[in-house]
Design a protein around this motif. Structure first.
Motif, short mmCIF file in Angstrom:
data_model
loop_
_atom_site.label_atom_id
_atom_site.label_comp_id
_atom_site.label_asym_id
_atom_site.label_seq_id
_atom_site.Cartn_x
_atom_site.Cartn_y
_atom_site.Cartn_z
N MET A 316 0.83 -1.20 0.00
CA MET A 316 0.00 0.00 0.00
C MET A 316 0.87 1.26 0.00
O MET A 316 0.64 2.19 -0.78
CB MET A 316 -0.92 -0.03 1.22
N VAL A 317 1.89 1.29 0.86
CA VAL A 317 2.78 2.45 0.95
C VAL A 317 3.52 2.67 -0.37
O VAL A 317 3.70 3.81 -0.82
CB VAL A 317 3.78 2.27 2.11
N LEU A 318 3.96 1.59 -1.00
CA LEU A 318 4.72 1.70 -2.25
C LEU A 318 3.82 1.87 -3.47
O LEU A 318 4.32 2.04 -4.59
CB LEU A 318 5.60 0.47 -2.43
N GLY A 319 2.51 1.82 -3.28
CA GLY A 319 1.60 2.03 -4.40
C GLY A 319 1.59 0.90 -5.40
O GLY A 319 1.31 1.11 -6.58
N LEU A 320 1.88 -0.32 -4.94
CA LEU A 320 1.98 -1.45 -5.86
C LEU A 320 0.63 -2.05 -6.22
O LEU A 320 0.47 -2.63 -7.29
CB LEU A 320 2.87 -2.54 -5.25
N VAL A 323 -5.70 -0.15 -2.77
CA VAL A 323 -6.00 -0.33 -1.35
C VAL A 323 -6.99 -1.46 -1.14
O VAL A 323 -6.89 -2.23 -0.17
CB VAL A 323 -6.53 1.00 -0.76
N GLU A 324 -7.95 -1.61 -2.05
CA GLU A 324 -8.98 -2.64 -1.88
C GLU A 324 -8.42 -4.05 -1.89
O GLU A 324 -9.06 -4.98 -1.39
CB GLU A 324 -10.03 -2.51 -2.99
N GLY A 329 -13.21 -6.12 3.16
CA GLY A 329 -14.50 -5.77 3.75
C GLY A 329 -14.91 -4.34 3.44
O GLY A 329 -14.13 -3.52 2.95
N GLU A 330 -16.17 -4.03 3.72
CA GLU A 330 -16.71 -2.70 3.49
C GLU A 330 -16.37 -1.79 4.67
O GLU A 330 -16.71 -2.08 5.81
CB GLU A 330 -18.24 -2.78 3.32
N ARG A 331 -15.69 -0.68 4.39
CA ARG A 331 -15.31 0.26 5.44
C ARG A 331 -15.52 1.68 4.93
O ARG A 331 -15.19 2.00 3.78
CB ARG A 331 -13.85 0.09 5.85
N GLU A 332 -15.99 2.56 5.81
CA GLU A 332 -16.20 3.95 5.43
C GLU A 332 -14.88 4.69 5.22
O GLU A 332 -14.83 5.67 4.47
CB GLU A 332 -17.02 4.67 6.50
N ASP A 333 -13.80 4.22 5.88
CA ASP A 333 -12.53 4.94 5.81
C ASP A 333 -11.67 4.51 4.62
O ASP A 333 -10.56 5.00 4.45
CB ASP A 333 -11.73 4.77 7.10
N VAL A 334 -12.17 3.62 3.76
CA VAL A 334 -11.39 3.19 2.61
C VAL A 334 -11.12 4.35 1.66
O VAL A 334 -10.04 4.45 1.06
CB VAL A 334 -12.09 2.03 1.87
N ALA A 335 -12.06 5.28 1.53
CA ALA A 335 -11.88 6.42 0.64
C ALA A 335 -10.67 7.25 1.07
O ALA A 335 -9.89 7.72 0.23
CB ALA A 335 -13.13 7.29 0.61
N MET A 336 -10.48 7.43 2.37
CA MET A 336 -9.34 8.19 2.87
C MET A 336 -8.04 7.44 2.58
O MET A 336 -7.04 8.04 2.16
CB MET A 336 -9.50 8.44 4.37
N ARG A 338 -7.59 5.29 0.18
CA ARG A 338 -7.38 5.29 -1.27
C ARG A 338 -6.73 6.60 -1.73
O ARG A 338 -5.86 6.60 -2.60
CB ARG A 338 -8.71 5.08 -1.98
N ALA A 339 -7.14 7.71 -1.13
CA ALA A 339 -6.55 9.00 -1.48
C ALA A 339 -5.12 9.13 -0.98
O ALA A 339 -4.26 9.73 -1.63
CB ALA A 339 -7.40 10.13 -0.92
N ALA A 340 -4.84 8.54 0.19
CA ALA A 340 -3.50 8.64 0.78
C ALA A 340 -2.51 7.69 0.14
O ALA A 340 -1.31 7.98 0.07
CB ALA A 340 -3.58 8.38 2.28
#
Length: 352
Positions: A316-320, A323-324, A329-336, A338-340
């Protein structure tokens, strides 16, 4: 002395941020003292010292069954694999020697000469990899000369691109091709010289009898047209051995996130991300990220959190990967998240 381990400090970019990484190698115990638990004691001491020195991240290459005991986990290496025979629409194969031949371009390519070219190649590396996640912030080039596999593209006395390759001794496996490329760069405003130099090296590899070339070039979709037009075909890949090889360890999740917080802040601003909080938990360490619309704060984790493995958080950190693929699972904070942590054109090499 009955045992030793070598630790080298390296740095890895995450966008414009820089993370310190401890590269561990040359671990050894005297044969007469093996089997007495000294290797275990040595590695425990190494991990403790790395944490005391404030390293958030460490890498090594070795046997999985041994080093997993001390916190390292397998992590893939990134490559661009070039085939030296391209399949045609009629089911035949392209002859790479003829297909890649460009005499007018080859006239501008010569062997690297460190005394003449080091400064120019260092500048090209810095420009090509500026802000590129996965790359080192800078490279120093040696004073060697005359190696036919280390070449530069020169126009009017100015070096416009370089590709450094090597011819490898057998045996050759899926992880070790007969010819490999360790680095290449150009002015990001004009990638044509890099394409010409890459085409030249691939043709020389075909002449030398190589069936493929494994390259440590960026996994960057914006460069894929260049790779395609300079070769008979290519595949971006992440390779991982089940027995061992490349391994990473997150020594401090908080230290890692604090180091990259300025970059994450800029990404969230650019995405116009709504305010929010998210907690990440890796190896029992929970860290919170709080975004107020202007500034990202790294704080003690509380409440709900996302449980991640070390390989997942580093992908995730390296952008490989998206995020999904890491956060289930379904999480409200996935959008944040995904942007980060967007998928990026990541360099290969330092993290593998």
């Amino acid at each position: 002395m009955v045992g030793a381990a070598h630790v080298r400090r390296e740095e890895i970019q995450v966008g414009q941020a820089v993370v310190a990484k401890a590269d561990v190698g040359e671990v050894c115990i005297a044969p007469s003292c093996q089997g007495e638990g000294l290797g275990t004691a040595l590695m425990k001491m190494v991990v403790g010292q790395l944490k005391a020195d404030g390293y958030p991240l460490s890498r090594l290459g070795g046997y999985r069954r041994f080093y997993e005991r001390f916190g390292w986990v397998p992590f893939p290496r990134g490559y661009i694999d070039f085939a030296l025979r391209g399949l045609t629409s009629r089911g035949g194969f392209t002859d790479p020697v003829g297909y890649l031949d460009r005499p007018e371009e080859d006239a501008r390519i010569r062997a690297y000469d460190g005394c003449r070219d080091a400064a120019a190649c260092e500048a090209l590396y810095a420009a090509f990899n500026a802000g590129r996640t996965g790359a080192e912030p800078a490279q120093s080039f040696g004073a060697g000369a005359g190696n036919p596999w280390r070449v530069v593209y020169e126009v009017g006395g100015a070096v416009r691109a370089y590709v450094f390759a090597s011819q490898n001794a057998p045996p050759h496996t899926r992880f070790s091709s007969a010819v490999s490329i360790s680095d290449g760069a150009c002015d990001p405003g004009d990638t044509r010289p890099l394409g010409a130099t890459l085409r030249y090296v691939l043709r020389q590899a075909a002449i030398a009898g190589a069936e493929s070339v494994r390259a440590r070039l960026p996994l960057d979709p914006s460069l894929y047209d260049l790779y395609r037009d300079s070769s008979c075909g290519f595949v971006p890949s992440l390779w991982q051995s089940s027995e061992g090889g490349n391994m990473l360890q997150v020594l401090s999740l908080r230290g890692l996130l604090e180091a990259i917080a300025p970059e994450l802040t800029e990404r969230l601003r650019m995405a116009k991300q709504a305010t929010g909080e998210v907690g990440l938990r890796v190896r029992g360490e929970t860290v919170g990220l709080a975004w107020d619309g202007e500034r990202l704060t790294v704080e003690e984790g509380k409440g709900d959190w996302v449980e991640l493995g070390q390989d997942g958080v580093m992908k995730m950190v390296l952008g490989l990967v998206p995020v999904e693929q890491v956060v289930k699972g379904e999480r409200e904070d996935v959008a944040m998240l995904r942007a980060a942590f967007p998928v990026q054109g990541t360099a290969t090499g330092v993290w593998g």
